[in-house]
Design a protein around this motif. Sequence first.
Motif, short mmCIF file in Angstrom:
data_model
loop_
_atom_site.label_atom_id
_atom_site.label_comp_id
_atom_site.label_asym_id
_atom_site.label_seq_id
_atom_site.Cartn_x
_atom_site.Cartn_y
_atom_site.Cartn_z
N PRO A 163 -10.56 18.24 -10.93
CA PRO A 163 -10.05 17.53 -9.75
C PRO A 163 -11.17 16.83 -8.98
CG PRO A 163 -9.18 19.77 -9.86
CD PRO A 163 -10.27 19.68 -10.89
N ILE A 164 -10.86 15.65 -8.47
CA ILE A 164 -11.79 14.93 -7.59
C ILE A 164 -11.41 15.26 -6.16
CG2 ILE A 164 -12.61 12.66 -6.87
CD1 ILE A 164 -11.96 11.64 -9.66
N TRP A 165 -12.37 15.80 -5.42
CA TRP A 165 -12.09 16.26 -4.06
C TRP A 165 -12.64 15.26 -3.04
CZ3 TRP A 165 -9.00 20.39 -3.38
CH2 TRP A 165 -8.81 21.23 -4.48
N TYR A 166 -11.88 15.07 -1.97
CA TYR A 166 -12.26 14.14 -0.91
C TYR A 166 -12.28 14.88 0.42
CZ TYR A 166 -10.72 10.74 -4.43
OH TYR A 166 -10.54 10.04 -5.59
N SER A 167 -13.31 14.63 1.20
CA SER A 167 -13.31 15.18 2.55
C SER A 167 -12.39 14.34 3.42
CB SER A 167 -14.73 15.14 3.13
OG SER A 167 -15.16 13.80 3.31
N GLY A 168 -11.94 14.93 4.53
CA GLY A 168 -11.06 14.19 5.42
C GLY A 168 -11.71 12.93 5.95
N SER A 169 -12.97 13.02 6.33
CA SER A 169 -13.65 11.86 6.91
C SER A 169 -13.86 10.75 5.89
CB SER A 169 -15.00 12.29 7.49
OG SER A 169 -15.81 12.88 6.48
N ALA A 170 -13.87 11.09 4.59
CA ALA A 170 -13.99 10.06 3.56
C ALA A 170 -12.69 9.28 3.41
CB ALA A 170 -14.36 10.70 2.22
N LEU A 171 -11.57 9.90 3.77
CA LEU A 171 -10.28 9.22 3.67
C LEU A 171 -10.04 8.31 4.85
CD1 LEU A 171 -8.10 12.23 2.46
CD2 LEU A 171 -9.04 10.38 1.08
N ALA A 172 -10.38 8.77 6.04
CA ALA A 172 -10.20 7.98 7.27
C ALA A 172 -11.05 8.61 8.36
CB ALA A 172 -8.73 7.94 7.68
N PRO A 173 -11.57 7.79 9.28
CA PRO A 173 -12.44 8.34 10.33
C PRO A 173 -11.78 9.42 11.17
CG PRO A 173 -12.59 5.95 10.26
CD PRO A 173 -11.47 6.32 9.35
N ASP A 174 -10.47 9.32 11.39
CA ASP A 174 -9.80 10.28 12.28
C ASP A 174 -9.25 11.49 11.53
OD1 ASP A 174 -7.86 8.92 10.94
OD2 ASP A 174 -6.58 8.57 12.68
N LEU A 175 -9.60 11.64 10.23
CA LEU A 175 -9.12 12.80 9.47
C LEU A 175 -10.20 13.85 9.26
CD1 LEU A 175 -6.80 11.22 6.74
CD2 LEU A 175 -6.19 12.34 8.88
N SER A 176 -11.34 13.70 9.93
CA SER A 176 -12.33 14.78 9.89
C SER A 176 -11.76 15.97 10.66
CB SER A 176 -13.65 14.33 10.52
OG SER A 176 -13.48 14.09 11.91
N LEU A 177 -12.19 17.17 10.31
CA LEU A 177 -11.65 18.36 10.97
C LEU A 177 -11.87 18.35 12.48
CD1 LEU A 177 -10.18 21.02 10.55
CD2 LEU A 177 -12.40 22.13 10.20
N PRO A 178 -13.05 17.99 12.98
CA PRO A 178 -13.22 17.96 14.45
C PRO A 178 -12.26 17.01 15.14
CG PRO A 178 -15.35 17.91 13.36
CD PRO A 178 -14.32 17.71 12.29
N LYS A 179 -11.99 15.85 14.53
CA LYS A 179 -11.09 14.90 15.18
C LYS A 179 -9.64 15.33 15.08
CE LYS A 179 -14.12 10.90 15.08
NZ LYS A 179 -14.27 9.47 14.75
N ILE A 180 -9.28 16.00 13.99
CA ILE A 180 -7.93 16.56 13.90
C ILE A 180 -7.74 17.62 14.97
CG2 ILE A 180 -6.41 18.01 12.48
CD1 ILE A 180 -7.42 16.51 10.05
N ARG A 181 -8.73 18.48 15.13
CA ARG A 181 -8.64 19.53 16.15
C ARG A 181 -8.52 18.92 17.55
NH1 ARG A 181 -13.08 23.67 13.64
NH2 ARG A 181 -11.61 25.18 12.76
#
Length: 335
Positions: free
Chosen positions: A29-47
């Motif tokens: 599987p190819i894994w993507y971090s949230g921030s690599a998908l969109a700036p507002d999908l990083s864990l700190p910004k989701i929180r």
Amino acid sequence: MVDVKQFPSGDVRDYTVSPKGDTNAQQEPIWYSGSALAPDLSLPKIRKRVDATEPQESPHTTIPWHRATAAAESIPHRLEHAEDAAAQAHLAAFGEAFNALPLRAPQTIRPQLRQAADAFERATRSRVQAEHQHARALRGAVRAMIREPAPKDGALLAMFLDAAILAVIAAARWHQLRNHDQQVAAAHQTLIQLQAAYKHTAVAPLTALAQRRPPQQVVQRHTLLIHQTMPDHAKQAAEGPSFDALTAVLAAAEKAGHDPKQLLQQATGERALDDARSPARVLTWRIERLSARPVPSERARVARIRSATRWSVAPVRPTTVASASQPQPPQARRR
């Protein structure tokens, strides 16, 4: 697939995701971090957005779809009067509502709603830094809405879509005044899909309401109230195809104990009708939602009348400052 990474304490540190079937040459599987998908999908910004979500129920209405609709109806006013950071927060939260909507919509309109969500995602982004706490109520209402079963008769969904169309028109205007050309184009593309979904959804519930048209003397009395309450839009409303539905919901609300004049005043308050192709249709959904609230007690009615009277006789302070000329709003696509 989701891979949640944790600290030794067990607290969540980060996460990555992998779409099913997205593999490398080794079939891993190819894994993507949230921030690599969109700036507002990083864990700190989701929180940050989750923390800015209103958790409690609104004291005015307990129907989540009504809460979400009321929040959407307030967006044009907020975009016009709020600071840019607060307006950007409402656009972001409204975009989250679009992403959630297909989960609670019939299969027949899911393609249009998904396309609307994809288009509006671009309209939620700008260089303005959002202050998410300003959109707590909207985000909380959407969160409550998606936890509810899908509406069965289409009226609740049509009610929300009707408010959403005016909100998207307001978003296009807000971006155009700031020269956000890509966001304006995205909002216009959203409107095309949203209007198609609304047209498909609203036909049946509006037809059912129109069939409950009250007697002619009641229609005449409510027509007079409409002319008194909203003189600028009364003629357009009375001549529109949804006028029978509007008189039906006004008659039903009056029969339940509501004051139709007060309902019309509430429905036309800060929620402008200038962008509405059919004022009668917009008012039908607003009256339907407002009349679902408990009938005010006699004490509350007297207090409201006294308050209105006090404000109506308050002296107007003279002003010596001439109003600055405002830029003319762009021609928005009308429904």
